[in-house]
Design a protein around this motif. Structure first.
Motif, PDB file in Angstrom:
ATOM      1  N   ALA A  12       0.831  -1.207   0.000  1.00 52.21           N
ATOM      2  CA  ALA A  12       0.000   0.000   0.000  1.00 52.21           C
ATOM      3  C   ALA A  12       0.864   1.255   0.000  1.00 52.21           C
ATOM      4  N   VAL A  13       1.945   1.247   0.770  1.00 51.08           N
ATOM      5  CA  VAL A  13       2.837   2.414   0.800  1.00 51.08           C
ATOM      6  C   VAL A  13       3.498   2.613  -0.560  1.00 51.08           C
ATOM      7  N   LEU A  14       3.950   1.541  -1.172  1.00 51.54           N
ATOM      8  CA  LEU A  14       4.560   1.650  -2.499  1.00 51.54           C
ATOM      9  C   LEU A  14       3.556   2.164  -3.531  1.00 51.54           C
ATOM     10  N   ALA A  15       2.330   1.661  -3.472  1.00 55.15           N
ATOM     11  CA  ALA A  15       1.296   2.129  -4.403  1.00 55.15           C
ATOM     12  C   ALA A  15       0.973   3.608  -4.167  1.00 55.15           C
ATOM     13  N   SER A  16       0.966   4.017  -2.919  1.00 55.05           N
ATOM     14  CA  SER A  16       0.699   5.428  -2.609  1.00 55.05           C
ATOM     15  C   SER A  16       1.816   6.332  -3.095  1.00 55.05           C
ATOM     16  N   VAL A  17       3.051   5.901  -2.904  1.00 55.09           N
ATOM     17  CA  VAL A  17       4.199   6.688  -3.384  1.00 55.09           C
ATOM     18  C   VAL A  17       4.157   6.780  -4.909  1.00 55.09           C
ATOM     19  N   ALA A  18       3.822   5.681  -5.564  1.00 53.31           N
ATOM     20  CA  ALA A  18       3.712   5.704  -7.024  1.00 53.31           C
ATOM     21  C   ALA A  18       2.594   6.646  -7.463  1.00 53.31           C
ATOM     22  N   SER A  19       1.510   6.677  -6.710  1.00 52.26           N
ATOM     23  CA  SER A  19       0.402   7.576  -7.030  1.00 52.26           C
ATOM     24  C   SER A  19       0.828   9.033  -6.921  1.00 52.26           C
ATOM     25  N   VAL A  20       1.564   9.356  -5.881  1.00 49.15           N
ATOM     26  CA  VAL A  20       2.029  10.733  -5.697  1.00 49.15           C
ATOM     27  C   VAL A  20       3.003  11.115  -6.813  1.00 49.15           C
ATOM     28  N   ALA A  21       3.912  10.202  -7.147  1.00 49.72           N
ATOM     29  CA  ALA A  21       4.878  10.478  -8.219  1.00 49.72           C
ATOM     30  C   ALA A  21       4.165  10.693  -9.556  1.00 49.72           C
ATOM     31  N   LEU A  22       3.192   9.830  -9.850  1.00 46.83           N
ATOM     32  CA  LEU A  22       2.434   9.984 -11.094  1.00 46.83           C
ATOM     33  C   LEU A  22       1.619  11.279 -11.080  1.00 46.83           C
TER      34      LEU A  22
END
Length: 81
Positions: A12-22
């Motif tokens: 979930a943390v990795l997906a959230s970080v990817a969401s912020v980066a995108l």
């Protein structure tokens, strides 16, 4: 400890970080402000779902232990054993 090890929090943390980066990419690089804001709202949603499912998993584990074992565990923590 077992509940934390079995959790999906890392994903979930990795997906959230990817969401912020995108989101930043969409907002600043591509100039699509609406898409950037939309994608940026995924991060708290992902973390919220992960938190909910982790709480449900912990609730099920506590229910399977029973009240006497929970009481014993709390007493051990308080006594420092």
């Amino acid at each position: 400890m077992e509940a934390a090890e079995d959790s999906t929090t890392d994903i979930a943390v990795l997906a959230s970080v990817a969401s912020v980066a995108l989101s930043w990419y969409q907002f600043f690089v591509r100039g699509d402000r609406e898409m950037g804001l939309f994608v940026g709202l995924w991060a708290p949603t992902i973390i919220g779902f992960a938190s909910y499912f982790n709480q449900k998993r912990m609730e099920q584990k506590l229910a399977s232990l029973g009240p006497s074992r929970i009481k014993d565990s709390i007493e051990q923590m308080l006594s420092g054993r």
